[in-house]
Design a protein around this motif. Structure first.
Motif, PDB file in Angstrom:
ATOM      1  N   VAL A  80       5.688   4.758   3.828  1.00 32.62           N
ATOM      2  CA  VAL A  80       5.222   3.404   4.125  1.00 32.62           C
ATOM      3  C   VAL A  80       4.489   2.885   2.895  1.00 32.62           C
ATOM      4  N   PRO A  81       4.805   1.681   2.423  1.00 35.09           N
ATOM      5  CA  PRO A  81       4.111   1.158   1.239  1.00 35.09           C
ATOM      6  C   PRO A  81       2.634   0.941   1.510  1.00 35.09           C
ATOM      7  N   SER A  82       1.836   1.153   0.489  1.00 40.20           N
ATOM      8  CA  SER A  82       0.383   1.049   0.632  1.00 40.20           C
ATOM      9  C   SER A  82      -0.195   0.309  -0.566  1.00 40.20           C
ATOM     10  N   SER A  83      -1.280  -0.417  -0.335  1.00 42.74           N
ATOM     11  CA  SER A  83      -1.987  -1.070  -1.434  1.00 42.74           C
ATOM     12  C   SER A  83      -2.969  -0.116  -2.097  1.00 42.74           C
ATOM     13  N   GLY A  84      -2.985   1.143  -1.643  1.00 42.92           N
ATOM     14  CA  GLY A  84      -3.832   2.154  -2.266  1.00 42.92           C
ATOM     15  C   GLY A  84      -3.202   2.681  -3.537  1.00 42.92           C
ATOM     16  N   ARG A 133      -3.195  -1.922   5.713  1.00 42.27           N
ATOM     17  CA  ARG A 133      -3.431  -1.003   6.833  1.00 42.27           C
ATOM     18  C   ARG A 133      -3.033   0.423   6.468  1.00 42.27           C
ATOM     19  N   ALA A 134      -1.956   0.579   5.710  1.00 41.75           N
ATOM     20  CA  ALA A 134      -1.568   1.924   5.269  1.00 41.75           C
ATOM     21  C   ALA A 134      -2.628   2.516   4.349  1.00 41.75           C
ATOM     22  N   ALA A 135      -3.185   1.692   3.460  1.00 39.73           N
ATOM     23  CA  ALA A 135      -4.247   2.169   2.574  1.00 39.73           C
ATOM     24  C   ALA A 135      -5.489   2.551   3.380  1.00 39.73           C
ATOM     25  N   ASP A 136      -5.780   1.771   4.422  1.00 39.57           N
ATOM     26  CA  ASP A 136      -6.906   2.079   5.295  1.00 39.57           C
ATOM     27  C   ASP A 136      -6.712   3.431   5.981  1.00 39.57           C
ATOM     28  N   MET A 137      -5.485   3.690   6.441  1.00 37.36           N
ATOM     29  CA  MET A 137      -5.200   4.973   7.084  1.00 37.36           C
ATOM     30  C   MET A 137      -5.357   6.129   6.102  1.00 37.36           C
ATOM     31  N   GLN A 138      -4.906   5.926   4.863  1.00 41.36           N
ATOM     32  CA  GLN A 138      -5.072   6.975   3.860  1.00 41.36           C
ATOM     33  C   GLN A 138      -6.557   7.343   3.710  1.00 41.36           C
ATOM     34  N   GLU A 139      -7.408   6.336   3.646  1.00 42.97           N
ATOM     35  CA  GLU A 139      -8.839   6.597   3.476  1.00 42.97           C
ATOM     36  C   GLU A 139      -9.452   7.225   4.724  1.00 42.97           C
ATOM     37  N   ARG A 140      -8.986   6.829   5.898  1.00 43.15           N
ATOM     38  CA  ARG A 140      -9.487   7.436   7.132  1.00 43.15           C
ATOM     39  C   ARG A 140      -9.146   8.928   7.173  1.00 43.15           C
ATOM     40  N   VAL A 141      -7.949   9.275   6.746  1.00 45.96           N
ATOM     41  CA  VAL A 141      -7.560  10.689   6.718  1.00 45.96           C
ATOM     42  C   VAL A 141      -8.424  11.453   5.717  1.00 45.96           C
TER      43      VAL A 141
END
Length: 347
Positions: free
Chosen positions: A164-168, A285-293
């Motif tokens: 999934v593409p991420s802005s992270g 949202r994908a970047a947010d999930m990366q940081e949550r993990v």
């Protein structure tokens, strides 16, 4: 372990493949996919495979100058016949069509038949994430995995790649075999004289083994016991039954017989995030999930989001490709056999 500039590795792979009849552009594509895997720390899908590809082409198991063709198109779906060629060549065509169809319809599914090994799946899903699209990719392989509770190889390692593409700092991505260990990693362990971890395989009599040679003569085990086994079965059906591709136990793997026409099947799903809540929203949202993990780590510890270890390894290798001694020995023998310039000394 020695390290070589990416350009030299890709050029070397190109020389080897063109020596057995592969067109220049296709040879460079395959070389780049293999070098990318080694740079990410996925040696099982890197230059280790190049001598196998060469043997398979020379033995007639893979068509050097394949002409992939579309055999069915309907709405946002399409079926590609790879003409028995290299999997990377077919996947480049499949990814381009999936991206175009997803851009038009919001999502697309492309199935491939008559193919062979396409390398590391992340190489292909990353092409989609670079365009703001999410991707899911799976494939059949030769039989090497026994279902949960079994002893005879019936399933393939049936890889699953989701990105999934991420802005992270890179896509949120999983690239995994549905066996406990990838077949190529077992081959690499055998070549390097290492044992494989417990729980990866059983010998031919069904007893657990850490001997990679015994594992290759027996069967690999699915991850997660019955859960991984069930997932592997369903992935194989999706990759084979939507086309005329072969199931794993209908296939003689190229590792076993380089002259085998594997008729591998691939299934690629592309989702244009712009068709839903917008690319910016999805990537944030994908970047947010990366940081949550990552935030789940205990004091002094580290938790990786999916895709982090591979990106970290690629950052460490930079513009160099790390290759192990046994792989280099195989590459040197292949180069001498083909009468081409070797890969060089490295550092």
């Amino acid at each position: 372990m020695r390290r070589f500039p990416v350009s030299e590795v890709v050029a070397f792979a190109g020389r080897a493949l063109t020596a057995v009849g592969v067109p220049d552009d296709d040879a460079r594509l395959v070389g780049d996919s293999l070098a990318s895997a080694d740079r990410r720390g996925i040696a099982s899908h890197g230059l280790l495979r190049l001598p196998l590809y060469v043997r398979t082409i020379r033995a007639g198991g893979v068509t050097a100058r394949a002409r992939p063709r579309w055999v069915r198109e309907h709405g946002a779906t399409a079926v590609l016949d790879a003409d028995g060629g290299l999997g990377q060549v077919a996947m480049a065509v499949a990814v381009d069509r999936a991206a175009a169809l997803a851009g038009e319809h919001g999502a697309a599914v492309v199935a491939v038949q008559g193919s062979s090994h396409y390398g590391a799946g992340a190489y292909w899903t990353e092409r989609l994430t670079e365009q703001g699209m999410a991707g899911l990719l799976t494939s059949t392989t030769g039989a090497s995995v026994t279902p949960f509770g079994g002893a005879r190889p019936v399933l393939g390692t049936n890889p699953l790649t989701v990105a999934v593409p991420s802005s992270g700092d890179g896509p949120l991505a999983v690239d995994m075999a549905t066996s406990n260990g990838a077949y190529g990693k077992v081959v690499a362990a055998r070549d390097e004289g290492r044992e494989i971890p417990e729980g990866w395989a059983v010998a031919a009599d069904g007893t657990p083994t850490t001997d990679p040679a015994a594992a290759l003569g027996g069967a690999l085990l699915p991850f997660g016991r019955q859960k991984g086994s069930g997932l592997s079965v369903l992935l194989e059906v999706l990759a084979a039954a939507l086309t005329s591709a072969s199931y794993a136990d209908e296939t003689i793997d190229m590792w076993v017989d380089p002259g085998s026409r594997m008729n591998a099947g691939h299934l690629l799903l592309a989702v244009d995030t712009a068709a839903f809540t917008g690319r910016g929203h999805t990537e944030a949202r994908a970047a947010d999930m990366q940081e949550r993990v990552r935030s789940a780590a205990p004091p002094g510890g580290t938790v990786h989001a999916p895709g982090d270890p591979e990106r970290a390894q690629q950052a460490r290798t930079g513009d160099r490709v790390p290759l192990a001694g046994p792989t280099l020995e195989q590459l040197d023998r292949m180069a001498a056999d083909l009468g081409i310039e070797g890969i060089g000394e490295g550092t």
